[in-house]
Design an enzyme around this catalytic site. Structure first.
Site: not given
Ligand SMILES: NC(=O)c1ccc[n+]([C@@H]2O[C@H](COP(=O)([O-])OP(=O)(O)OC[C@H]3O[C@@H](n4cnc5c(N)ncnc54)[C@H](O)[C@@H]3O)[C@@H](O)[C@H]2O)c1
Length: 263
Positions: A39, A62-63, A155, A159, A190
Site C-alpha cells: 500500500d 506507489d503502484v 475513473y 474501469k 469502504t
C-alpha cells in the site's frame, strides 16, 4: 482439503491496507495463505500485516511507479518463495469536478494507478508465476466498467480499461495456466465511498434506491468473489468480469430499483 483452502500459498494484495483490499487480505489469511499487503501507506500496511498474525508482511509503495511495483513483487517472492495470487486493489476516487475544470495531470494519475499499476504488477508477478505454470490475478473494475459515471471521466475510462486489460492478459497467459479475471463491485461500504459521501459527492439514500438489493455492499462480499475466482472452483474461468453489485448493472428501468423504508 476444501476448494477454498489456500494453505501454503503466497498472496499479494495492492491497496491491502483499507476497504476491499483489507477484507480480501483477511479472507485469504483466514484460509491459510501468507499475505503481503502492499500500500501507499507503508505504516498502515505493516500494522495490518501484524494484525493478521505471524507469516504475513506489509510493504510500502506507489503502484504508479514501475520500480516500486518491481520492489513489491520481489520482496513478496523472497518472503514467501512463491506468488500464487495477485489482487490489484489499489485505487483512488475521481475529482467529481465538471469536465472542463478537470486537470490532465489528475486524469493521468488516476489512469497510472488503476490501469498502469495493475498492468505493471501483473507483468512483474507473471515472471514469478510462469515457471511454476500456476497463478491467479484478479483486477478490480467497477459498475463504472459497464456504465458511465458523469464527472468521473478518468475513473470510468480506467474501469472500462481494466476489463480490456483483464481479457488481453488472460489470453496471453492462458498457455502458462495463469488465470486473469476481474470483479466489478457496485457501491461498497469502504473509506473510499465514505469519503465521497462525507464530501457531499454521493448520497447513500440515492445509491440504495438505485441498487436492486437496496444496500451498499459489505467489503466481505467482494472478498468472497475474489476467493472464488482464485480457487480451483474457478479453474476454467479466465478473462471474465464478475459483477458483484446487488443487481446494479442489471437494472435499466426508468425508476428507482428498490423501495427503501424511510428512504
Ligand atoms: N468502494 C467502492 O464502492 C468500490 C466500487 C467499485 C470499485 N472499487 C475499487 O476497489 C478498489 C479498492 O477500493 P476501496 O473502496 O477498498 O478503497 P480504499 O480507499 O478503502 O482503499 C484503497 C487503498 O489503496 C491504497 N492506494 C491508493 N493509491 C495507491 C497507490 N498509488 N499505490 C498503492 N496503494 C494505493 C490506499 O492507500 C488505500 O489503502 C479501488 O480500485 C476502487 O476503485 C471500489
Amino acid at each position: 482439503m476444501s476448494d477454498t483452502d489456500f494453505t501454503g500459498q503466497g498472496v499479494l494484495i495492492t491497496g491491502g491496507a483499507s476497504g476491499i483490499g483489507w477484507a480480501t487480505a483477511a479472507a485469504f489469511a483466514a484460509r491459510g495463505a501468507r499475505v503481503a499487503i502492499a500500500d501507499l501507506k507503508a505504516d498502515v500496511a505493516q500494522s495490518r500485516a501484524v494484525e493478521l498474525g505471524d507469516g504475513h508482511i506489509g510493504l510500502g509503495g506507489d503502484v504508479a511507479d514501475e520500480a516500486a511495483c518491481d520492489r513489491i513483487v520481489a520482496a513478496t517472492a523472497e518472503a514467501f518463495g512463491r506468488i500464487d495470487v495477485l489482487v490489484n486493489c489499489a485505487g483512488i476516487v475521481d475529482s467529481f469536478a465538471p469536465t472542463v475544470e478537470q486537470s490532465g495531470a489528475a486524469f493521468k494519475r488516476l489512469m497510472d494507478i488503476h490501469v498502469g499499476g495493475s498492468f505493471q504488477m501483473a507483468k512483474r508477478a507473471a515472471v514469478e508465476m510462469i515457471p511454476r505454470k500456476h497463478g491467479v490475478i484478479v483486477n478490480i473494475s467497477s459498475i463504472a466498467g459497464a456504465l458511465a459515471l458523469p464527472r468521473r471521466n478518468a475513473y470510468t475510462a480506467a474501469k472500462h480499461g481494466l476489463i480490456g486489460l483483464t481479457k488481453a492478459l488472460a489470453c496471453d497467459w492462458a498457455e502458462h495456466r495463469i488465470r486473469v479475471n476481474a470483479v466489478a463491485p457496485g457501491y461498497v461500504d469502504t473509506p473510499f465511498i465514505a469519503g465521497a459521501i462525507e464530501a457531499g459527492r454521493l448520497d447513500p439514500a440515492i445509491i440504495r434506491r438505485r441498487t436492486p438489493m437496496g444496500e451498499l455492499l459489505p467489503p466481505s462480499a467482494i472478498a468472497d468473489a475474489i476467493i472464488f475466482l482464485a480457487s480451483p472452483l474457478a479453474a476454467w474461468v479466465t478473462g471474465a468480469t464478475l459483477p458483484v453489485d446487488g443487481g446494479y448493472v442489471a437494472f435499466g428501468a426508468a425508476s428507482d430499483a428498490a423501495v427503501i423504508e424511510g428512504g
